[in-house]
Design a protein around this motif. Structure first.
Motif, PDB file in Angstrom:
ATOM      1  N   GLY A 125       0.813  -1.198   0.000  1.00 15.51           N
ATOM      2  CA  GLY A 125       0.000   0.000   0.000  1.00 15.51           C
ATOM      3  C   GLY A 125       0.851   1.255   0.000  1.00 15.51           C
ATOM      4  O   GLY A 125       2.055   1.222   0.314  1.00 15.51           O
ATOM      5  N   LEU A 126       0.238   2.359  -0.372  1.00 15.30           N
ATOM      6  CA  LEU A 126       0.907   3.661  -0.391  1.00 15.30           C
ATOM      7  C   LEU A 126       0.236   4.592   0.614  1.00 15.30           C
ATOM      8  O   LEU A 126      -0.973   4.491   0.853  1.00 15.30           O
ATOM      9  N   ILE A 127       1.012   5.481   1.186  1.00 20.25           N
ATOM     10  CA  ILE A 127       0.457   6.534   2.039  1.00 20.25           C
ATOM     11  C   ILE A 127       0.228   7.742   1.140  1.00 20.25           C
ATOM     12  O   ILE A 127       1.181   8.309   0.586  1.00 20.25           O
ATOM     13  N   ILE A 128      -1.026   8.102   0.945  1.00 15.37           N
ATOM     14  CA  ILE A 128      -1.384   9.201   0.032  1.00 15.37           C
ATOM     15  C   ILE A 128      -2.202  10.229   0.801  1.00 15.37           C
ATOM     16  O   ILE A 128      -3.188   9.893   1.461  1.00 15.37           O
ATOM     17  N   VAL A 132      -0.924  13.549  -2.894  1.00 17.56           N
ATOM     18  CA  VAL A 132       0.544  13.492  -2.853  1.00 17.56           C
ATOM     19  C   VAL A 132       0.952  12.223  -2.122  1.00 17.56           C
ATOM     20  O   VAL A 132       0.428  11.912  -1.052  1.00 17.56           O
ATOM     21  N   VAL A 133       1.892  11.455  -2.682  1.00 16.24           N
ATOM     22  CA  VAL A 133       2.362  10.256  -2.001  1.00 16.24           C
ATOM     23  C   VAL A 133       3.296  10.651  -0.864  1.00 16.24           C
ATOM     24  O   VAL A 133       4.140  11.552  -1.006  1.00 16.24           O
ATOM     25  N   ILE A 358      -1.967  11.615 -11.680  1.00 14.15           N
ATOM     26  CA  ILE A 358      -2.990  11.670 -10.627  1.00 14.15           C
ATOM     27  C   ILE A 358      -2.389  11.938  -9.259  1.00 14.15           C
ATOM     28  O   ILE A 358      -2.939  12.724  -8.472  1.00 14.15           O
ATOM     29  N   ILE A 359      -1.265  11.291  -8.949  1.00 11.94           N
ATOM     30  CA  ILE A 359      -0.647  11.425  -7.621  1.00 11.94           C
ATOM     31  C   ILE A 359       0.737  12.034  -7.763  1.00 11.94           C
ATOM     32  O   ILE A 359       1.604  11.493  -8.459  1.00 11.94           O
ATOM     33  N   LYS A 360       0.959  13.132  -7.098  1.00  9.92           N
ATOM     34  CA  LYS A 360       2.237  13.838  -7.180  1.00  9.92           C
ATOM     35  C   LYS A 360       3.331  13.058  -6.449  1.00  9.92           C
ATOM     36  O   LYS A 360       3.099  12.446  -5.410  1.00  9.92           O
TER      37      LYS A 360
END
Length: 620
Positions: A125-128, A132-133, A358-360
């Motif tokens: 998983g990613l922390i978003i 922004v990640v 979509i996600i910086k």
């Protein structure tokens, strides 16, 4: 335990290793996370680097300060320059590597790279936060924070391995698949799809009869990949060539009803230019045989890679077919071939920096973008690592143009056109391939790399010396006259027409089938003048003189096309206001958001009229 990193790289394949090295060498603190530290830089498929167009990419990676060329030179067991019978734009270096030594050398170089740290765990998983990640979440529950993340998951995202009617989860044989990331990104608005790739059986080389095969030796004078002075092996290992036949084909066809590809158990599309053996039989039914390359896996192993026999047919069918290949009557298998199906994210969702739209600060590189091949993955990792560092430090993005590098062609193709099948680089994809040769990658890219802090001062000095030498050699050849008597014997031996009068050496060099080494051997006075220069400088000067007309034409074409590349399109441009655009162009422009008119013109489905409409509107 964990502090905040500048860059977290997820996955330690070819893309991940190059990304980690590049970002760290530029000054970022990097954490490289992999599910297994013992498989860093694993050559999952064939034990080789380079090949047609791929070799040019490895040379470019090396010129940009990457590690792939150095590692390949240190681990090679055979080197060949492909396409030497063609023009220099087609020359492509290729090396067989010692699989274990390749991986060990990569790990050693990464461990010797300051600011690279390692951790073994699965990222699921990613922390978003607010688009922004901010880091990653691992399967052991660790939340590790960073200013940017580079995903290089290869074939592991929801990977499924297929052997006949058997299927099980895995990202590589005996390694589990990665889960969680695809689902999260889809929830964030990303589009994902499935691709497939495959690999052939591995064979015990002691069980093969090489007298039934054709030997394929390496070049007598290997030159390697890196522009650094890396010692190359004094001896090389041979590869071997054999062929399938009608009996083999008939046996393989008995398993088609249990093939996961034909039975519909695989949804993903496989690589068109590296198909499975069953796909070859289906697509090329008129061919009576297919060539197989028998490739050793290293110096100190008997394991053999059967290049050209990728398959996911049932094991018993694979083995029965192999027994009927010349040299394989008594073979013993280490493991069967298999296909693997995995998730990827269509690359039109990326910017040219490989940052997602979509996600910086989230970057994707390698097979996760729909490519196939170590070299394609490695160069994406290099550029993603560079741009992750640039991004978090508010520095200018680094984007290579199509006229600068094959790397630029590859990334622009992915971003502008996308791909629905595994993308592989070919020389035909590059419209400026006369400029993008393997021999001049250092002259094209080293200064840029040095300015980024990647290439050393010694590399830059070597390039500058090469440029000076090339200029001197060119001047000598343009000013030196060759007397008819001096060239008489040489031209006679080559069955060429004699000189009627004195001719400049540069003009004589333009004759077909005549090269600088032949001229120096046949004209002692010329050899004396050129004796002091390095072989690579002599080769560079010769290519520039022989192909001067073609190089000039391509440079003029670059200048014309650059006019479109310099016309930037604002990211917020409202395409809906252009009512005359075709519906396909409107949809593609809104989805891809091209940076320039040049990129817009390369999007599939966009016609010249659409570009003219866009130019007229922007001109207003």
């Amino acid at each position: 335990m964990f502090s905040t990193y500048d860059v977290i790289v997820v996955g330690a394949g070819h893309a991940g290793c190059e990304a980690a090295a590049a970002a760290a060498n530029m000054g970022s603190r990097v954490l490289l996370i992999t599910m297994n530290l013992q498989t860093i830089a694993q050559m999952s498929c064939n034990p080789a680097m380079g090949g047609v167009a791929k070799g040019q990419i490895v040379r470019e990676i090396d010129a940009m300060g990457g590690y792939s060329g150095i590692v390949t030179d240190k681990s090679m067991i055979q080197f060949r320059m492909l396409n030497k019978s063609k023009g220099p734009a087609m020359w492509s270096p290729r090396a067989q590597s010692d699989r274990m030594l390749f991986a060990a050398t990569w790990r050693q170089m990464l461990e010797n790279t300051q600011k690279v740290e390692f951790y073994q765990d699965m990222v699921n998983g990613l922390i978003i936060e607010k688009g922004v990640v901010r880091g990653v979440v691992t399967s052991m529950g660790n939340r590790i924070y960073s200013r940017s993340v580079v995903l290089t998951n290869g074939t592991f995202l929801n990977g499924i391995i297929h052997i006949g009617e058997k299927q099980f989860g895995g990202g590589r044989m005996a390694e589990k698949a990665a889960t969680g990331i695809t689902e999260q990104l889809v929830n964030e608005g990303f589009e994902s799809s499935r691709l497939k790739t495959g690999t052939p059986p591995r064979i015990d080389g002691r069980s093969l009869d090489y007298s039934k095969m054709e030997e394929q030796k390496g070049d007598e004078n290997p030159v390697g990949f890196s522009y650094l002075d890396i010692p190359l092996p004094k001896e090389q290992r041979s590869c071997w060539i054999t062929y399938t036949n009608s009996v083999v084909h008939d046996i393989l066809k008995t398993g088609f009803d249990r093939s996961p590809m034909f039975a519909g158990r695989i949804d993903g599309i496989g690589p068109r230019y590296c198909p499975s053996i069953e796909d070859k039989l289906n697509r090329f039914a008129d061919k009576e045989r297919h060539q197989l390359f028998i490739e050793p896996e290293g110096w100190n192993t008997v394991e053999i890679y059967v290049n050209g026999f990728s398959t996911s047919l049932p094991e018993e069918v694979q083995y029965e077919a192999l027994r009927n290949i010349p040299g394989f009557a008594q073979f013993k298998a280490f493991r069967p071939g298999y296909a693997i199906e995995y998730d990827y994210f269509p690359p039109t969702q990326l910017n040219h920096t490989l940052e997602t739209k979509i996600i910086k600060n989230l970057f994707l590189a390698g097979q996760i973008n729909g490519t196939t091949g170590y070299e394609e993955a490695a160069c994406q990792g290099l550029m993603a690592g560079i741009n992750a560092h640039q991004n978090i430090n508010f520095l200018e993005p680094v984007i290579l143009d199509r006229s600068e590098a094959y790397i630029g062609v590859l990334i622009d193709d992915l971003i502008s056109k996308g791909t629905e099948e595994p993308y592989r680089m070919f020389t035909s994809r590059a419209e400026f391939r006369t400029l993008l040769r393997q021999d001049n990658a250092d002259m094209r890219l080293t200064e840029k790399s040095f300015n980024l802090g990647l290439a050393s001062a010694a590399r830059l000095e070597a390039v500058n010396i090469k440029k000076i030498e090339v200029a001197k050699i060119t001047r000598i050849l343009q000013e030196s006259s060759v007397d008819p008597t001096e060239a008489e014997q040489m031209l006679s031996e080559k069955k060429m027409s004699p000189l009627i009068q004195k001719q400049k050496a540069a003009a004589l060099l333009l004759r077909p089938n005549l090269d600088l080494s032949i001229m120096c051997a046949g004209i002692p006075a010329l050899e004396e003048k050129l004796r002091e220069f390095a072989p690579h400088s002599l080769e560079q000067a010769e290519i520039q003189l022989k192909y001067e007309v073609y190089i000039k034409k391509e440079k003029e074409l670059v200048q014309r096309i650059s006019q479109l590349e310099q016309l930037s399109i604002p990211e917020t441009f409202d395409y809906d206001r252009l009512s005359a655009l075709s519906m396909e162009a409107l949809i593609k422009f809104k989805k891809i958001k091209p940076r320039t008119l040049g990129q817009a013109s390369r999007i599939s489905g966009v016609n010249p009229t659409d570009i003219q409409i866009l130019m007229v509107y922007m001109g207003r």
